[in-house]
Design an enzyme around this catalytic site. Structure first.
Site, PDB file in Angstrom:
ATOM      1  NE  ARG A   1      -1.747  -2.483   2.663  1.00 54.76           N
ATOM      2  CZ  ARG A   1      -1.906  -3.752   2.282  1.00 54.76           C
ATOM      3  NH1 ARG A   1      -2.945  -4.100   1.577  1.00 54.76           N
ATOM      4  NH2 ARG A   1      -1.023  -4.685   2.612  1.00 54.76           N
ATOM      5  CB  THR A   2       3.585   2.516   2.128  1.00 56.75           C
ATOM      6  OG1 THR A   2       2.880   2.157   3.322  1.00 56.75           O
ATOM      7  CG2 THR A   2       4.283   3.847   2.352  1.00 56.75           C
TER       8      THR A   2
ATOM      9  CE  LYS B   1      27.298  -3.914  -8.083  1.00 58.27           C
ATOM     10  NZ  LYS B   1      27.524  -2.897  -9.124  1.00 58.27           N
TER      11      LYS B   1
ATOM     12  NE  ARG C   1       7.293   0.577   4.575  1.00 56.68           N
ATOM     13  CZ  ARG C   1       6.059   0.070   4.562  1.00 56.68           C
ATOM     14  NH1 ARG C   1       5.876  -1.184   4.178  1.00 56.68           N
ATOM     15  NH2 ARG C   1       5.030   0.777   4.922  1.00 56.68           N
TER      16      ARG C   1
ATOM     17  CG  HIS D   1       3.910   3.983   8.604  1.00 59.70           C
ATOM     18  ND1 HIS D   1       3.959   4.808   7.493  1.00 59.70           N
ATOM     19  CD2 HIS D   1       3.561   2.754   8.126  1.00 59.70           C
ATOM     20  CE1 HIS D   1       3.651   4.103   6.415  1.00 59.70           C
ATOM     21  NE2 HIS D   1       3.408   2.858   6.774  1.00 59.70           N
TER      22      HIS D   1
HETATM   23  C1  NCD Z   1       2.038  -1.322   8.023  1.00 56.81           C
HETATM   24  C2  NCD Z   1       3.526  -1.094   8.122  1.00 56.81           C
HETATM   25  O1  NCD Z   1       4.269  -1.320   7.159  1.00 56.81           O
HETATM   26  O2  NCD Z   1       3.929  -0.640   9.184  1.00 56.81           O
HETATM   27  N1  NCD Z   1       1.575  -1.419   6.717  1.00 56.81           N
HETATM   28  C3  NCD Z   1       1.300  -0.268   6.007  1.00 56.81           C
HETATM   29  O3  NCD Z   1       2.143   0.562   5.766  1.00 56.81           O
HETATM   30  N2  NCD Z   1       0.022  -0.108   5.609  1.00 56.81           N
HETATM   31  C4  NCD Z   1       1.509  -2.377   8.911  1.00 56.81           C
HETATM   32  C5  NCD Z   1       2.145  -3.732   8.964  1.00 56.81           C
HETATM   33  O4  NCD Z   1       3.094  -4.047   8.236  1.00 56.81           O
HETATM   34  O5  NCD Z   1       1.659  -4.528   9.762  1.00 56.81           O
END
Ligand code: NCD
Length: 310
Positions: free
Chosen positions: A57-58, A86, A107, A135
Site C-alpha cells: 500500500r505505501t 555490493k 522505508r 509511520h
Molecule cells: C504497516 C507497516 O508497514 O507498518 N503497513 C502499512 O504501511 N500499511 C503495517 C504492517 O506491516 O503490519
C-alpha cells in the site's frame, strides 16, 4: 502555513493546526485521487521510492499519488537488486536518490533510518516506515479515515489492538489521537504493550490511556477498533511469536457485543486477526482506509514539493 521543502519523519514534526490543514486539503484533493478531476500540478517532478522492506500500500499509493499529480517516480522495492548488495551504505544510496529526484520516500527496517536519510538529502525526505519506529503518512490517512467516518476525531473512544510494541503505525497514531483529544485504550498481549515513551507522549498531551489485555471488555465502549498485525519479522525469538499469534480474532460474533456504529480499521496487511466474514459488514472500513492513502499522499506531495495547491 508553509510545508515546502519540509521533511516528514515523524507526525510530531507537525502541529495540530498543520495536521488539520493537511486533512482539509486532502478533502479538496479527493476528486483528483478518484480520477474525477485531473491535474498536472507536479509535472516534470520526480519522486524516489526507496523500499528496503516489503510494501504494497505505501509504495503503490505513493506512486499512484505522484502519477495523479502529473509527476513520475523511480525507485526500488527490493534492495537486493541495488548496490546495497555490493555493500553500499544507506547514506550513499540516499545521496544518489537526492541527485536523481525532487523528493524521497524511504522505508527501512532500522529505527531512525529516515531521520538519517533526511540529514544526507537536500530534497525533502518522507518516512515510509522505519523499523518499529514511526509511520507518519499512515498516521495521516488513519486520521483522515476517522474524521470522514466519524465526523470528528475528538471525543471518540478508540481502541488500539494487537502488536503495540513493534507496530509503528500505532506509535504515530496514539500520539496524534491524543493531540486531537480522543479517548485511548491500548489492548495487547502482555509482552507486546505500548512502549512507555508513547504512553508518556499521550500523557503530556493530557490523555491518560488505559492498558489491558482484555479485548471483550474494551470493545464494549469503542467507537473505533484499530487492529494491527503481530509483527513477525521484528521478533528476536520465533517461539515468542508462535506464543502470541492468534491472541485476538475479530469476527461477527465478537462484533455483536460492540456498539452498532463501531468501525474496524487496520493498516493492512492482515494475517489472521480479522475474519474475512467481517469484510462485508458496515463496520469494516479497512479497504476504504487503504484507498485514503492516495489523496492523503497527494496532499502531502503537493504541499511539500510544490507549495502550490489545487
Ligand atoms: C504497516 C507497516 O508497514 O507498518 N503497513 C502499512 O504501511 N500499511 C503495517 C504492517 O506491516 O503490519
Amino acid at each position: 502555513m508553509n510545508f515546502k521543502g519540509r521533511d516528514v519523519v515523524s507526525i510530531k514534526d507537525f502541529s495540530k493546526k498543520e495536521i488539520t490543514y493537511i486533512l482539509d486539503y486532502t478533502k479538496r484533493i479527493y476528486p483528483y485521487a478518484i480520477g474525477k478531476k485531473h491535474t498536472d500540478l507536479l509535472k516534470r517532478k520526480i519522486l524516489s521510492l526507496l523500499f528496503f522492506e516489503p510494501s504494497t500500500r505505501t509504495r503503490l499509493s505513493f506512486e499512484s499519488a505522484m502519477n495523479r499529480l502529473g509527476g513520475s517516480s523511480i525507485g526500488f522495492a527490493d534492495p537486493s537488486a541495488t548496490s546495497q548488495k555490493k555493500g553500499e551504505s544507506l547514506s550513499d544510496t540516499i545521496r544518489m536518490a537526492d541527485a536523481y529526484s525532487d523528493i524521497i520516500v524511504v522505508r527501512h527496517p532500522q529505527e531512525g533510518a529516515a531521520r538519517l536519510a533526511a540529514e544526507f538529502a537536500d530534497s525533502p525526505v518522507i518516512n515510509g516506515g522505519d523499523g518499529a519506529g514511526r509511520h507518519p503518512t499512515q498516521c495521516l490517512l488513519d486520521l483522515f479515515t476517522i474524521q470522514t467516518e466519524k465526523k470528528q476525531i475528538e471525543g471518540n473512544n478508540i481502541v488500539l489492538l494487537g502488536d503495540l510494541k513493534y507496530g509503528r503505525t500505532v506509535h504515530s497514531l496514539a500520539y496524534a489521537l491524543a493531540l486531537f483529544g480522543a479517548e485511548l485504550s491500548f489492548v495487547s498481549p502482555s509482552n507486546l504493550k505500548m512502549p512507555d515513551e508513547v504512553i508518556s507522549e499521550c500523557k503530556e498531551l493530557g490523555v491518560n490511556p488505559t492498558s489491558t489485555s482484555n479485548l471483550e471488555k474494551a470493545i464494549k465502549d469503542a467507537d473505533v477498533l484499530y487492529v494491527t498485525r503481530i509483527q513477525k519479522e521484528r521478533f528476536p525469538d520465533p517461539a515468542e511469536y508462535n506464543r502470541v499469534i492468534g491472541s485476538y480474532k475479530i469476527d461477527n460474533a465478537l462484533l455483536k457485543t460492540a456498539q452498532k456504529k463501531i468501525i474496524i480499521m487496520h493498516p493492512l496487511p492482515r494475517v489472521t486477526e480479522i475474519d474475512p466474514e467481517v469484510d462485508n459488514t458496515l463496520h469494516a472500513v479497512y479497504f476504504k482506509q487503504a484507498f485514503n492513502g492516495v489523496p492523503v499522499r497527494m496532499a502531502l506531495l503537493s504541499l511539500v514539493i510544490g507549495g502550490n495547491q489545487l
